[in-house]
Design a protein around this motif. Structure first.
Motif, PDB file in Angstrom:
ATOM      1  N   MET A 223      41.676 -31.235  20.457  1.00 43.15           N
ATOM      2  CA  MET A 223      41.537 -31.071  21.908  1.00 43.15           C
ATOM      3  C   MET A 223      40.082 -31.263  22.335  1.00 43.15           C
ATOM      4  SD  MET A 223      44.524 -30.737  23.072  1.00 43.15           S
ATOM      5  CE  MET A 223      44.381 -30.113  24.723  1.00 43.15           C
ATOM      6  N   GLN A 224      39.157 -30.780  21.519  1.00 39.27           N
ATOM      7  CA  GLN A 224      37.738 -30.984  21.827  1.00 39.27           C
ATOM      8  C   GLN A 224      37.384 -32.464  21.759  1.00 39.27           C
ATOM      9  OE1 GLN A 224      35.844 -28.417  18.950  1.00 39.27           O
ATOM     10  NE2 GLN A 224      35.794 -26.674  20.351  1.00 39.27           N
ATOM     11  N   LEU A 225      37.913 -33.167  20.762  1.00 40.68           N
ATOM     12  CA  LEU A 225      37.667 -34.607  20.640  1.00 40.68           C
ATOM     13  C   LEU A 225      38.244 -35.340  21.838  1.00 40.68           C
ATOM     14  CD1 LEU A 225      36.624 -37.025  19.031  1.00 40.68           C
ATOM     15  CD2 LEU A 225      38.813 -37.041  17.797  1.00 40.68           C
ATOM     16  N   LYS A 226      39.449 -34.959  22.263  1.00 40.52           N
ATOM     17  CA  LYS A 226      40.075 -35.592  23.431  1.00 40.52           C
ATOM     18  C   LYS A 226      39.224 -35.350  24.678  1.00 40.52           C
ATOM     19  CE  LYS A 226      43.887 -35.239  26.627  1.00 40.52           C
ATOM     20  NZ  LYS A 226      42.988 -35.021  27.738  1.00 40.52           N
ATOM     21  N   GLN A 227      38.745 -34.118  24.858  1.00 38.19           N
ATOM     22  CA  GLN A 227      37.890 -33.810  26.010  1.00 38.19           C
ATOM     23  C   GLN A 227      36.611 -34.644  25.973  1.00 38.19           C
ATOM     24  OE1 GLN A 227      37.447 -29.538  25.785  1.00 38.19           O
ATOM     25  NE2 GLN A 227      38.819 -29.247  27.532  1.00 38.19           N
ATOM     26  N   GLN A 228      36.038 -34.772  24.789  1.00 34.84           N
ATOM     27  CA  GLN A 228      34.815 -35.569  24.640  1.00 34.84           C
ATOM     28  C   GLN A 228      35.091 -37.027  25.007  1.00 34.84           C
ATOM     29  OE1 GLN A 228      33.039 -35.420  20.726  1.00 34.84           O
ATOM     30  NE2 GLN A 228      31.753 -37.183  21.126  1.00 34.84           N
TER      31      GLN A 228
END
Length: 161
Positions: free
Chosen positions: A26-31
């Motif tokens: 999810m953090q990678l997607k947000q980034q």
């Protein structure tokens, strides 16, 4: 499953994103979403600059010796103009940025704007390519998130039964 090249400072490393947990994904997607928004904003600004350079170049086509002495409207602000006379049709002042102007003959000014359009177009192509790569990473991340969520739901259903 899918490899992603991530940078940390000056180091580049490839990460198998299928090994990341849901929070990391999810953090990678947000980034990726954030970076894609930045790229879209950059593309928009470059498109505006490209349009201004194209417009300036096409306006130079109208400056010929035949129009010398003719009345023109001179912008004082974005919405206020005064009448003026075109005194010189062989040279123009070109805004080269940060408040600097250069006097150029019409031919050189056309070449300047043509060069600026080419440069901006190349930068847009570079940003589009990087954006495409980021979009692929985002799509792969979303697929793995969906797969992991599906597996997690199936596991919970199996444990309840």
């Amino acid at each position: 499953m899918s490899g992603v090249v991530m940078s940390e400072g000056s180091q580049m490393q490839q990460i198998d994103i299928s090994n990341l947990n849901l929070q990391q994904l999810m953090q990678l997607k947000q980034q990726m979403d954030h970076e894609l928004n930045i790229f879209q904003d950059s593309l928009h600004k470059l498109k505006l600059a490209q349009s201004r350079f194209l417009e300036s170049g096409s306006c130079l086509e109208k400056i010929t010796p035949k129009v010398e002495g003719k009345e023109i409207l001179v912008p004082l602000t974005g919405s206020m103009y005064v009448t003026g006379k075109l005194a010189n049709t062989s040279d123009v002042l070109v805004d080269i940025g940060t408040g600097y102007y250069v006097q150029k003959n019409i031919h050189d000014a056309k070449e300047y704007f043509k060069g600026r359009v080419e440069y901006v177009t190349k930068q847009m192509e570079k940003i589009q390519q990087v954006g495409l790569e980021k979009s692929k990473i985002r799509d792969a991340t979303m697929s793995i998130i969906e797969m992991k969520l599906q597996n997690q739901m199936e596991k919970e259903i199996t444990e309840r039964a």
